[in-house]
Design a protein around this motif. Structure first.
Motif, PDB file in Angstrom:
ATOM      1  N   VAL A  86      66.826   9.808  -0.065  1.00 53.67           N
ATOM      2  CA  VAL A  86      68.280   9.954   0.081  1.00 53.67           C
ATOM      3  C   VAL A  86      68.657  10.021   1.557  1.00 53.67           C
ATOM      4  O   VAL A  86      69.660   9.431   1.982  1.00 53.67           O
ATOM      5  CB  VAL A  86      68.786  11.203  -0.685  1.00 53.67           C
ATOM      6  N   TRP A 105      68.833   6.593   3.084  1.00 55.38           N
ATOM      7  CA  TRP A 105      70.065   5.891   2.709  1.00 55.38           C
ATOM      8  C   TRP A 105      71.256   6.435   3.490  1.00 55.38           C
ATOM      9  O   TRP A 105      72.033   5.669   4.061  1.00 55.38           O
ATOM     10  CB  TRP A 105      70.295   6.021   1.203  1.00 55.38           C
ATOM     11  N   GLY A 132      71.011   5.552   7.158  1.00 61.28           N
ATOM     12  CA  GLY A 132      71.341   4.148   7.358  1.00 61.28           C
ATOM     13  C   GLY A 132      72.842   3.912   7.384  1.00 61.28           C
ATOM     14  O   GLY A 132      73.358   3.152   8.210  1.00 61.28           O
ATOM     15  N   ARG A 133      73.559   4.580   6.476  1.00 60.01           N
ATOM     16  CA  ARG A 133      75.024   4.445   6.449  1.00 60.01           C
ATOM     17  C   ARG A 133      75.649   5.058   7.697  1.00 60.01           C
ATOM     18  O   ARG A 133      76.550   4.472   8.301  1.00 60.01           O
ATOM     19  CB  ARG A 133      75.620   5.115   5.203  1.00 60.01           C
ATOM     20  N   ALA A 186      66.173   8.318   9.157  1.00 56.99           N
ATOM     21  CA  ALA A 186      66.029   8.992   7.873  1.00 56.99           C
ATOM     22  C   ALA A 186      66.038  10.505   8.036  1.00 56.99           C
ATOM     23  O   ALA A 186      66.613  11.219   7.203  1.00 56.99           O
ATOM     24  CB  ALA A 186      64.744   8.539   7.180  1.00 56.99           C
TER      25      ALA A 186
END
Length: 75
Positions: free
Chosen positions: A34, A37, A40-41, A60
């Motif tokens: 998670v 993700w 990354g955003r 991360a």
């Protein structure tokens, strides 16, 4: 296999930075996934590109710390 190990390591690093202790292998893995993700955003929104293994791990870990912070605020 490398992704699982990387996820566990990322979750472990983030939980050590945030709270000073690991959360267990499964939670660290989920946190790493998670966090990757979310990181990354966040990096994308800021216009930052993470390259290479170290860049992806940093991204991360930042994402996982944000997830831990949000989790603590919601619970």
């Amino acid at each position: 296999m490398e992704g699982l190990i990387t996820g566990i390591v990322v979750g472990f690093i983030a939980s050590k930075i945030y709270s000073g202790s690991g959360k267990g292998c499964l939670i660290n893995l989920l946190l790493g996934i998670v966090g990757g993700w979310v990181g990354g955003r966040l990096f994308s929104w800021c216009g930052i590109t993470a390259t290479g293994l170290v860049g992806n791990i940093v991204m991360a870990v930042v994402g996982a710390i944000v997830v831990l912070w949000l989790w603590n605020k919601l619970t």
